[in-house]
Design an enzyme around this catalytic site. Structure first.
Site, PDB file in Angstrom:
ATOM      1  N   LYS A 114       0.822  -1.217   0.000  1.00  0.00           N
ATOM      2  CA  LYS A 114       0.000   0.000   0.000  1.00  0.00           C
ATOM      3  C   LYS A 114       0.848   1.256   0.000  1.00  0.00           C
ATOM      4  O   LYS A 114       0.440   2.273  -0.544  1.00  0.00           O
ATOM      5  CB  LYS A 114      -0.998   0.006   1.172  1.00  0.00           C
ATOM      6  CG  LYS A 114      -2.129  -0.990   0.973  1.00  0.00           C
ATOM      7  CD  LYS A 114      -3.412  -0.614   1.695  1.00  0.00           C
ATOM      8  CE  LYS A 114      -4.521  -1.596   1.329  1.00  0.00           C
ATOM      9  NZ  LYS A 114      -5.710  -1.500   2.176  1.00  0.00           N
ATOM     10  N   LYS A 196      -6.233 -10.991  -7.956  1.00  0.00           N
ATOM     11  CA  LYS A 196      -7.538 -11.289  -7.371  1.00  0.00           C
ATOM     12  C   LYS A 196      -8.539 -10.168  -7.679  1.00  0.00           C
ATOM     13  O   LYS A 196      -8.157  -9.008  -7.865  1.00  0.00           O
ATOM     14  CB  LYS A 196      -7.426 -11.540  -5.865  1.00  0.00           C
ATOM     15  CG  LYS A 196      -7.300 -10.319  -5.014  1.00  0.00           C
ATOM     16  CD  LYS A 196      -7.603 -10.638  -3.551  1.00  0.00           C
ATOM     17  CE  LYS A 196      -7.690  -9.336  -2.776  1.00  0.00           C
ATOM     18  NZ  LYS A 196      -8.144  -9.437  -1.430  1.00  0.00           N
ATOM     19  N   LYS A 199     -12.121  -4.913  -4.740  1.00  0.00           N
ATOM     20  CA  LYS A 199     -13.036  -3.777  -4.746  1.00  0.00           C
ATOM     21  C   LYS A 199     -12.306  -2.462  -4.946  1.00  0.00           C
ATOM     22  O   LYS A 199     -12.925  -1.465  -5.297  1.00  0.00           O
ATOM     23  CB  LYS A 199     -13.882  -3.763  -3.476  1.00  0.00           C
ATOM     24  CG  LYS A 199     -13.121  -3.599  -2.173  1.00  0.00           C
ATOM     25  CD  LYS A 199     -14.118  -3.547  -1.035  1.00  0.00           C
ATOM     26  CE  LYS A 199     -13.652  -4.214   0.235  1.00  0.00           C
ATOM     27  NZ  LYS A 199     -12.563  -3.518   0.912  1.00  0.00           N
TER      28      LYS A 199
HETATM   29  P1  ATP Z   1      -9.122  -4.222  -1.132  1.00  0.00           P
HETATM   30  O1  ATP Z   1      -9.064  -4.498  -2.588  1.00  0.00           O
HETATM   31  O2  ATP Z   1      -9.648  -2.864  -0.771  1.00  0.00           O
HETATM   32  O3  ATP Z   1      -7.878  -4.601  -0.383  1.00  0.00           O
HETATM   33  P2  ATP Z   1     -10.706  -6.606  -0.996  1.00  0.00           P
HETATM   34  O4  ATP Z   1     -11.745  -6.574  -2.042  1.00  0.00           O
HETATM   35  O5  ATP Z   1      -9.495  -7.418  -1.222  1.00  0.00           O
HETATM   36  O6  ATP Z   1     -10.281  -5.143  -0.588  1.00  0.00           O
HETATM   37  P3  ATP Z   1     -11.027  -7.096   1.796  1.00  0.00           P
HETATM   38  O7  ATP Z   1     -11.755  -6.076   2.558  1.00  0.00           O
HETATM   39  O8  ATP Z   1      -9.543  -7.127   1.928  1.00  0.00           O
HETATM   40  O9  ATP Z   1     -11.472  -7.040   0.277  1.00  0.00           O
HETATM   41  O10 ATP Z   1     -11.552  -8.532   2.118  1.00  0.00           O
HETATM   42  C1  ATP Z   1     -12.717  -8.857   2.803  1.00  0.00           C
HETATM   43  C2  ATP Z   1     -12.884 -10.351   2.764  1.00  0.00           C
HETATM   44  O11 ATP Z   1     -13.253 -10.774   1.439  1.00  0.00           O
HETATM   45  C3  ATP Z   1     -11.616 -11.126   3.125  1.00  0.00           C
HETATM   46  O12 ATP Z   1     -11.969 -12.173   4.015  1.00  0.00           O
HETATM   47  C4  ATP Z   1     -11.117 -11.666   1.813  1.00  0.00           C
HETATM   48  O13 ATP Z   1     -10.465 -12.905   1.972  1.00  0.00           O
HETATM   49  C5  ATP Z   1     -12.397 -11.813   0.976  1.00  0.00           C
HETATM   50  N1  ATP Z   1     -12.090 -11.582  -0.440  1.00  0.00           N
HETATM   51  C6  ATP Z   1     -11.787 -10.392  -0.993  1.00  0.00           C
HETATM   52  N2  ATP Z   1     -11.571 -10.515  -2.314  1.00  0.00           N
HETATM   53  C7  ATP Z   1     -11.728 -11.821  -2.617  1.00  0.00           C
HETATM   54  C8  ATP Z   1     -11.611 -12.595  -3.828  1.00  0.00           C
HETATM   55  N3  ATP Z   1     -11.332 -12.016  -4.977  1.00  0.00           N
HETATM   56  N4  ATP Z   1     -11.875 -13.922  -3.788  1.00  0.00           N
HETATM   57  C9  ATP Z   1     -12.186 -14.504  -2.605  1.00  0.00           C
HETATM   58  N5  ATP Z   1     -12.297 -13.839  -1.431  1.00  0.00           N
HETATM   59  C10 ATP Z   1     -12.064 -12.523  -1.412  1.00  0.00           C
END
Ligand code: ATP
Ligand code: LTN
Length: 331
Positions: A114, A196, A199
């Site tokens: 980050k 992955k 969001k």
């Molecule tokens: P950011 O992109 O802002 O880091 P994110 O979309 O990766 O956010 P998080 O808030 O870090 O989301 O994750 C919330 C939960 O959703 C975590 O338990 C994470 O493992 C799950 N998660 C997020 N993205 C995925 C994905 N692409 N596939 C499976 N699980 C996911």
């Protein structure tokens, strides 16, 4: 609380929740509510490590809470709340920060990531983020934390802090374990299937938002990056097709071999259309419940106020114990 193990998890209020969040987190959390005491928080304090627009932050935080409920997480059975409503999170974070070493924080890969991505705003909150996460977990004497693999390092640090604190003051904190449920599918970006689905991705075509409508979902899946081989099988090097197979399997509760068989000999166009429909069918009821909740502001407000009250009761108990052990004068 009933005599069951305690689970804590949270999502940051930093963007639209995606199909990845649903398949990898929310949908699984809803299955845990019968066997555990669960606390699910919208961790809004965490989200300000990256600059947020106030009105958007407010809208998103509420949206995430409603999506928890719409995904089937029952507010009666679980404690749903905003992290900023329970002051003990920030208070314990200060304390734990005095038991965490700079060296430990410097090793966190999320900080390294980050701070590269937001080079103009490397604030100290970004650095101490894992301490606040440790406070979230340790405040509730949490036994199990369901998180994705990207959060394992943070959880390991929370364990180290708990063990260190307990070593000095006696048994104050439960030492949490990661919760690895059934292998949760990892949903990849539709535009770059080696990354992955996230969001915080700038390109909205790379993810399906949980609240995207049917046409948008179908269009985004149709545009998903695949390959030119034309064969629908799960194989190394076919990241795009592998991802669509995974998504289809996850939303229809089928195994990958079953899906391969279903589409054997058919073209990518037909396959993508089926995946789009299946994803839309899976998210439609969630969106409908979300829309109903949006019309019922009082119910939502009652839910998070009640959640904060229940969370604070538990958090205050732990924090009192911590202060006493440290040697602060009792009020
Ligand atoms: P950011 O992109 O802002 O880091 P994110 O979309 O990766 O956010 P998080 O808030 O870090 O989301 O994750 C919330 C939960 O959703 C975590 O338990 C994470 O493992 C799950 N998660 C997020 N993205 C995925 C994905 N692409 N596939 C499976 N699980 C996911
Ligand atoms: N860091 C996590 C969100 C998070 C969390 C937590 C998860 C903050 N506090 C406590 C589990 C337990 C993330 O970025 N996914």
């Amino acid at each position: 609380m009933e005599d069951k193990k305690t689970i804590f998890s949270g999502v940051q209020s930093s963007g639209f929740l995606t199909l990845g969040n649903y398949i990898g987190a929310l949908r699984n959390w809803a299955k845990l509510q019968y066997d555990y005491n669960c606390l699910f928080s919208v961790v809004d304090l965490h989200s300000i490590t990256v600059r947020q627009v106030p009105a958007e932050l407010k809208r998103r935080a509420l949206e995430i809470l409603k999506l928890y409920i719409a995904s089937g997480i029952d507010p009666e059975k679980n404690i749903l709340f905003f992290q900023s409503h329970v002051p003990q999170h920030a208070e314990l974070a200060w304390v734990l920060g005095c038991y965490t070493y700079m060296g430990e924080l410097s090793r966190m890969t999320q900080f390294k990531d980050k701070s590269t991505r937001h080079a103009d705003n490397i604030n100290s909150g970004l650095f101490t983020y894992p301490i606040l996460m440790a406070a979230d977990i340790l405040l509730y004497q949490t036994d199990l934390v369901p998180v994705g693999s990207d959060q394992k390092q943070h959880l390991e640090l929370a364990r180290d802090i708990a063990i260190r604190f307990n070593g000095i003051y006696g048994d104050v904190f439960t030492v949490p374990e990661p919760y690895i449920g059934e292998v949760g599918a990892r949903v990849m970006s539709l535009q770059d299937p080696t990354k992955k689905m996230s969001k915080s991705d700038e390109n909205p075509n790379s993810y399906i938002a949980m609240l995207d409508d049917t046409d948008t979902i179908i269009r985004k899946i149709k545009r998903a990056v695949t390959d030119s081989e034309g064969e629908i099988v799960f194989r190394e090097g076919k990241d795009g097709i592998n991802n669509l197979l995974t998504i289809y399997g996850a939303v229809t509760d089928k195994t990958i071999p079953e899906v391969e068989k279903e589409f054997s000999g058919r073209g990518y166009g037909e396959f993508k259309a089926a995946v789009g429909e299946a994803v839309a069918d899976c998210l439609r009821p969630v969106r409908q419940r979300f829309d109903e909740l949006s019309k019922n502001k009082d119910y939502v407000e009652k839910t998070y106020k009640e959640g904060a009250k229940r969370a604070e009761y538990l958090a205050a108990k732990t924090l009192r114990k911590v202060y006493k052990k440290i040697g602060f004068i009792e009020r």
